[in-house]
Scaffold this active site. Structure first.
Site, PDB file in Angstrom:
ATOM      1  N   PHE A 249       0.524  -1.063  -0.049  1.00 43.98           N
ATOM      2  CA  PHE A 249       0.323  -0.055  -0.102  1.00 43.98           C
ATOM      3  C   PHE A 249       0.322   0.987  -0.389  1.00 43.98           C
ATOM      4  CE2 PHE A 249      -4.321   0.697   0.024  1.00 43.98           C
ATOM      5  CZ  PHE A 249      -4.302  -0.278   0.533  1.00 43.98           C
TER       6      PHE A 249
ATOM      7  N   GLN B 169      -8.131  14.412   3.093  1.00 40.06           N
ATOM      8  CA  GLN B 169      -7.131  13.594   2.592  1.00 40.06           C
ATOM      9  C   GLN B 169      -8.093  14.009   1.026  1.00 40.06           C
ATOM     10  OE1 GLN B 169      -6.508   9.976   2.427  1.00 40.06           O
ATOM     11  NE2 GLN B 169      -4.765  10.347   2.952  1.00 40.06           N
TER      12      GLN B 169
ATOM     13  N   HIS C 263      -8.476  11.180  -2.097  1.00 43.64           N
ATOM     14  CA  HIS C 263      -7.645   9.625  -2.013  1.00 43.64           C
ATOM     15  C   HIS C 263      -7.542   9.888  -3.909  1.00 43.64           C
ATOM     16  CE1 HIS C 263      -7.833   5.642  -3.422  1.00 43.64           C
ATOM     17  NE2 HIS C 263      -7.160   5.359  -2.108  1.00 43.64           N
TER      18      HIS C 263
ATOM     19  N   LEU D 127     -15.274   4.961  -4.498  1.00 47.70           N
ATOM     20  CA  LEU D 127     -13.548   4.736  -4.401  1.00 47.70           C
ATOM     21  C   LEU D 127     -13.389   3.842  -4.455  1.00 47.70           C
ATOM     22  CD1 LEU D 127     -11.296   6.083  -2.545  1.00 47.70           C
ATOM     23  CD2 LEU D 127     -11.421   3.876  -0.814  1.00 47.70           C
TER      24      LEU D 127
ATOM     25  N   GLU E 108      -7.262   1.782  -3.330  1.00 44.29           N
ATOM     26  CA  GLU E 108      -5.736   1.370  -3.022  1.00 44.29           C
ATOM     27  C   GLU E 108      -4.621   0.214  -3.426  1.00 44.29           C
ATOM     28  OE1 GLU E 108      -3.702   4.847  -0.895  1.00 44.29           O
ATOM     29  OE2 GLU E 108      -1.733   3.692  -1.595  1.00 44.29           O
TER      30      GLU E 108
ATOM     31  N   ARG F 120      -0.866   9.586  -0.312  1.00 46.75           N
ATOM     32  CA  ARG F 120      -2.291   9.776  -1.561  1.00 46.75           C
ATOM     33  C   ARG F 120      -1.660  11.304  -1.586  1.00 46.75           C
ATOM     34  NH1 ARG F 120      -6.957   6.606   2.074  1.00 46.75           N
ATOM     35  NH2 ARG F 120      -6.088   3.953   1.214  1.00 46.75           N
TER      36      ARG F 120
ATOM     37  N   HIS G  50     -11.695  12.212   1.608  1.00 50.58           N
ATOM     38  CA  HIS G  50     -12.619  11.232   1.871  1.00 50.58           C
ATOM     39  C   HIS G  50     -11.520  10.866   2.736  1.00 50.58           C
ATOM     40  CE1 HIS G  50     -11.086   6.455   1.221  1.00 50.58           C
ATOM     41  NE2 HIS G  50     -10.190   6.575   1.902  1.00 50.58           N
TER      42      HIS G  50
ATOM     43  N   ARG H 193      -2.779  11.215   6.316  1.00 49.29           N
ATOM     44  CA  ARG H 193      -2.935   8.961   6.705  1.00 49.29           C
ATOM     45  C   ARG H 193      -2.080   8.070   5.476  1.00 49.29           C
ATOM     46  NH1 ARG H 193      -5.915   5.514   5.384  1.00 49.29           N
ATOM     47  NH2 ARG H 193      -7.958   6.342   4.864  1.00 49.29           N
TER      48      ARG H 193
HETATM   49  C1  LIG Z   1     -14.556   3.764   0.796  1.00 48.47           C
HETATM   50  C2  LIG Z   1     -14.225   3.639   1.637  1.00 48.47           C
HETATM   51  C3  LIG Z   1     -12.850   2.747   1.949  1.00 48.47           C
HETATM   52  C4  LIG Z   1     -12.054   3.330   2.823  1.00 48.47           C
HETATM   53  N1  LIG Z   1     -10.838   2.188   2.560  1.00 48.47           N
HETATM   54  C5  LIG Z   1     -10.301   2.246   3.624  1.00 48.47           C
HETATM   55  C6  LIG Z   1      -8.920   0.746   3.859  1.00 48.47           C
HETATM   56  O1  LIG Z   1      -9.184  -0.093   3.190  1.00 48.47           O
HETATM   57  N2  LIG Z   1      -8.277   0.605   5.095  1.00 48.47           N
HETATM   58  C7  LIG Z   1      -7.921   1.221   5.867  1.00 48.47           C
HETATM   59  O2  LIG Z   1      -7.840   1.945   6.816  1.00 48.47           O
HETATM   60  N3  LIG Z   1      -9.178   2.967   5.756  1.00 48.47           N
HETATM   61  C8  LIG Z   1     -10.149   3.109   5.229  1.00 48.47           C
HETATM   62  N4  LIG Z   1     -11.228   3.241   4.841  1.00 48.47           N
HETATM   63  C9  LIG Z   1     -10.815   5.041   5.599  1.00 48.47           C
HETATM   64  C10 LIG Z   1     -12.323   3.994   6.900  1.00 48.47           C
HETATM   65  O3  LIG Z   1     -12.516   2.946   6.965  1.00 48.47           O
HETATM   66  C11 LIG Z   1     -12.592   4.995   7.930  1.00 48.47           C
HETATM   67  O4  LIG Z   1     -11.477   6.264   8.638  1.00 48.47           O
HETATM   68  C12 LIG Z   1     -12.685   4.597   9.477  1.00 48.47           C
HETATM   69  O5  LIG Z   1     -13.922   3.646   8.942  1.00 48.47           O
HETATM   70  C13 LIG Z   1     -13.798   5.291  10.109  1.00 48.47           C
HETATM   71  O6  LIG Z   1     -14.502   4.523  11.192  1.00 48.47           O
HETATM   72  P1  LIG Z   1     -15.765   4.713  12.033  1.00 48.47           P
HETATM   73  O7  LIG Z   1     -15.237   3.695  13.245  1.00 48.47           O
HETATM   74  O8  LIG Z   1     -13.757   6.160  13.278  1.00 48.47           O
HETATM   75  O9  LIG Z   1     -16.454   6.212  12.049  1.00 48.47           O
HETATM   76  P2  LIG Z   1     -17.776   5.570  10.938  1.00 48.47           P
HETATM   77  O10 LIG Z   1     -17.502   3.656  10.879  1.00 48.47           O
HETATM   78  O11 LIG Z   1     -17.811   5.856  10.199  1.00 48.47           O
HETATM   79  O12 LIG Z   1     -19.156   4.875  11.808  1.00 48.47           O
HETATM   80  C14 LIG Z   1     -19.450   6.114  12.839  1.00 48.47           C
HETATM   81  C15 LIG Z   1     -20.222   5.573  13.288  1.00 48.47           C
HETATM   82  O13 LIG Z   1     -20.462   7.112  14.196  1.00 48.47           O
HETATM   83  C16 LIG Z   1     -22.373   6.962  14.090  1.00 48.47           C
HETATM   84  N5  LIG Z   1     -22.593   8.001  13.884  1.00 48.47           N
HETATM   85  C17 LIG Z   1     -22.261   8.983  13.373  1.00 48.47           C
HETATM   86  N6  LIG Z   1     -22.706  10.010  13.821  1.00 48.47           N
HETATM   87  C18 LIG Z   1     -23.460   9.901  14.704  1.00 48.47           C
HETATM   88  C19 LIG Z   1     -24.544  10.513  15.631  1.00 48.47           C
HETATM   89  N7  LIG Z   1     -25.163  12.137  15.479  1.00 48.47           N
HETATM   90  N8  LIG Z   1     -25.742   9.947  16.389  1.00 48.47           N
HETATM   91  C20 LIG Z   1     -25.934   8.265  16.374  1.00 48.47           C
HETATM   92  N9  LIG Z   1     -24.798   8.071  15.871  1.00 48.47           N
HETATM   93  C21 LIG Z   1     -24.027   8.383  14.903  1.00 48.47           C
HETATM   94  C22 LIG Z   1     -22.649   6.234  12.783  1.00 48.47           C
HETATM   95  O14 LIG Z   1     -24.177   5.141  12.642  1.00 48.47           O
HETATM   96  C23 LIG Z   1     -21.843   5.166  12.460  1.00 48.47           C
HETATM   97  O15 LIG Z   1     -22.048   3.957  13.568  1.00 48.47           O
HETATM   98  C24 LIG Z   1     -11.659   4.070   4.161  1.00 48.47           C
HETATM   99  C25 LIG Z   1     -13.041   5.484   3.690  1.00 48.47           C
HETATM  100  C26 LIG Z   1     -13.749   5.201   2.731  1.00 48.47           C
HETATM  101  C27 LIG Z   1     -14.592   6.064   2.406  1.00 48.47           C
END
Ligand SMILES: Cc1cc2nc3c(=O)[nH]c(=O)nc-3n(C[C@H](O)[C@H](O)[C@H](O)COP(=O)(O)OP(=O)(O)OC[C@H]3O[C@@H](n4cnc5c(N)ncnc54)[C@H](O)[C@@H]3O)c2cc1C
Length: 597
Positions: free
Chosen positions: A130, A250, A252, A262, A265, A296, A367, A409
């Site tokens: 990566f 960031q 992407h 997306l 990568e 990125r 992203h 990142r």
């Molecule tokens: C398409 C895509 C591909 C990616 N691929 C990778 C990868 O391969 N490797 C990598 O390391 N990273 C990757 N990333 C980045 C990574 O996936 C995210 O940064 C990460 O999953 C975020 O996780 P999180 O637990 O912080 O939040 P999220 O998974 O976004 O979850 C947020 C949670 O908060 C809740 N929430 C939000 N606001 C409220 C509210 N007001 N009240 C109640 N609940 C709320 C939502 O319901 C959800 O459950 C990718 C991101 C995207 C968008």
């Protein structure tokens, strides 16, 4: 609490006051990982506005970084170095050390819960390349990303959710958190709006974790799900917590052209090329060591430069129809089907392009938030440049800024951030509870007032509906606060966002119903994402240098003398950024150097 419905005189009414030891807002990777650390005798509520398995973590494709060394020699210290260098030296190195060291155990936790990783022939977790992940402090690419085809996040989320259900963690699904309750200088709980019936609920807790994800929906072209509106960041910000390093957002490099969805990568990790209009692999000119696998920020800027200099692909000659190609054809059909099944389907579905035989049009897509709610390495939220904690308040995942990603990142470093720091936040709370260091604060009778007032105000709005405000925000952020930025553009953007805030203060809601009023929910979310945009632009305007994901055309070089520091943006009581403060970067081992790849 066994049920959320009680009965008086045979009539059912909802219980809207809840008490839990720990309340976690967010059921993505970070929230679930934290929940799974808490002992069985702790009462835990996880509040999520979407059904947990629809959290954006489920969209993560490429993988999760950990120096397991299953495919070739690797060391956590190399991972730490890459993270620091990839982040353009704005990374807090104590946190990067924790990330790289504990990644290994955290990935094994996932394996033990049953995550179906791809395997090497001898049964170990398989690893792929990566961007920016190297061997021996930058010599060449290394295989560090643990993965499950191109649906790693989906597998992580399903595995953790099933484990959470098994551990009988209580979920409040489709509850929109609207407020953080702060009493006697500590976090005392949250308020949430039940999307199902419009009831307002209060949760009293000894500890609150915000794991609410990012805010990519502020931009026109984004990889982020609809729910990524920065709610947790904005709620904390409205309660006086500063937001850290928001200007580092960031892009992407490989979003599906115009749509933003997306193309991981992982494609380039498996060997895909980026091509311009002459068919040239142009990254070889920009980063001869890593080519397409440079960090990125560099790849995104290179794509924009190619397009600006006339080497983008102009197919229909309409304004903005500029893109370059991601080419996987040479990988062969078998490998594409085995390793990149989902993303090639995206190209078929969204663009009607067959990646096995055709190159895929791509452009940079908004992203990932490097910034967010400031925390220390235990996940405790800190509220100033002296790292003063707000007792009982924790944040983890994309909503938080610990800061392991600094100015940019590396790919696969977010999933590892979720599991390492989600784990640490959960474990820290568990220790604090056991030592009786955390307790309930008495909630005032008017705990819900702020939320009720917000809802009443929105119901009474007489201005325009939300749509044009949202569209204008997404355009202005894309055009003026995107991959390339200038003083003039950012000043204009700041004014425009202030004007949008003004329009938002009068926004009108057409749907008067209480049950599943998604318009109400979207309008509340729009308020949050606007606040995040405001902090982003303020930080970007003040930072007169280029570093990582923040590129100023008028200040194209990094300026360590003035800006080797984190930004803290505070909000004024009546809205708008009141103050920017700065906090030093923690440097332990790696002195800032010029980033060369
Ligand atoms: C398409 C895509 C591909 C990616 N691929 C990778 C990868 O391969 N490797 C990598 O390391 N990273 C990757 N990333 C980045 C990574 O996936 C995210 O940064 C990460 O999953 C975020 O996780 P999180 O637990 O912080 O939040 P999220 O998974 O976004 O979850 C947020 C949670 O908060 C809740 N929430 C939000 N606001 C409220 C509210 N007001 N009240 C109640 N609940 C709320 C939502 O319901 C959800 O459950 C990718 C991101 C995207 C968008």
């Amino acid at each position: 609490m066994a049920s959320n419905v009680a009965s008086i005189g045979g009539r059912a009414y909802p219980i809207t006051d809840h008490t839990f030891d720990v309340v976690i807002v967010g059921a993505g990777g970070a929230g679930l990982m934290a929940a799974l650390q808490l002992p069985k005798d702790t009462s835990v509520a996880v509040i999520s506005k979407v059904y947990p398995t629809r959290s954006h973590t489920g969209a993560a494709q490429g993988g999760v970084a950990a120096a397991l060394g299953n495919q070739e020699e690797d060391h956590w210290k190399w991972h730490m170095f890459d993270t620091v260098k990839g982040g353009d030296y704005l990374v807090d190195q104590d946190a990067a050390e924790v990330l790289a060291r504990e990644a290994i155990e955290a990935v094994y936790d996932l394996e033990h819960w049953g995550l179906p990783f791809n395997r090497t022939p001898d049964g170990k977790i398989d690893q792929r390349r990566f961007g920016g992940h190297t061997r021996n402090f930058g010599e060449g690419p290394v295989r560090r990303s643990c993965y499950a085809a191109d649906r790693t996040g989906h597998m992580i989320l399903q595995t953790m959710f099933q484990t959470a259900v098994k551990n009988q963690i209580r979920f409040f699904n489709e509850f929109l958190c609207t407020d953080l309750l702060v009493q006697e200088n500590r976090a005392a709980g949250v308020v949430a709006y039940s999307i199902r019936d419009g009831e307002v609920h209060t949760f009293s807790a000894k500890a609150v974790i915000f794991a609410t994800g990012g805010y990519g929906r502020a931009w026109r072209v984004t990889s982020n799900a609809m729910a990524c509106t920065g709610d947790g960041m904005a709620i904390a910000y409205r309660r006086g917590v500063p937001l850290e390093d928001m200007e580092f957002y960031q892009f992407h490099p490989t979003g599906i052209y115009r749509v933003g969805v997306l193309l991981s990568e992982a494609a380039r990790g498996e060997g895909a090329y980026l091509l311009n209009n002459t068919g040239e692999r142009f990254m070889m000119r920009y980063t001869p060591t890593l080519n397409e696998l440079a960090p990125r920020d560099i790849v995104s800027r290179s794509i924009v430069t190619e397009i600006r200099e006339g080497r983008g692909i102009l197919q229909t000659k309409r304004d903005g129809d500029d893109y370059v190609y991601l080419d996987v054809r040479h990988l062969g059909e078998a490998k594409i089907r085995e390793k990149l099944p989902d993303i090639t389907d995206f190209a078929r579905n969204y663009l009607r392009v067959e990646p096995i035989t055709e190159p895929v049009p791509i452009q940079p897509t908004a992203h990932y938030a490097m910034g967010g709610i400031p925390t220390d390495v235990e996940g405790r939220v800190v509220i100033d440049e002296h790292n003063t904690p707000l007792i009982g308040f924790y944040a983890a995942g994309e909503a938080a800024c610990v800061s392991v990603h600094g100015a940019n990142r590396l790919g696969t470093n977010s999933l590892v951030d979720l599991i390492v720091f989600g784990r640490r936040a959960g474990k820290h709370i568990a220790r604090q509870l056991q030592a009786n260091e955390l307790d309930f604060a008495e909630l005032p009778a008017d705990a819900e007032d702020h939320t009720r007032a917000m809802i009443s105000r929105l119901r009474a709005g007489t201005g325009e509906t939300q749509d044009a405000i949202r569209e204008d925000m997404r355009d202005v952020m894309m055009d003026l606060c995107g991959v390339m930025r200038t003083q003039a553009g950012l000043s204009q953007c700041k004014e425009k966002v202030a004007e949008l805030q003004d329009r938002y203060s009068k926004v009108r809601i057409m749907d008067a119903s209480t049950n599943f009023n998604t318009e109400m929910m979207e309008v509340i979310e729009l308020g949050y994402v606007l606040d995040c945009a405001e902090a982003t632009v303020a930080g970007a305007l003040a930072r007169e240098e280029s570093r990582g994901g923040h590129f100023r055309e008028d200040f194209p070089t990094r300026d360590d003398k003035r800006f080797l520091q984190h930004t803290l943006a505070y909000r004024a009581d009546d809205g708008g950024v009141s103050e920017l403060r700065y906090k030093p970067v923690v440097i332990t081992e790696f002195q800032p150097k010029e980033r060369k790849y």
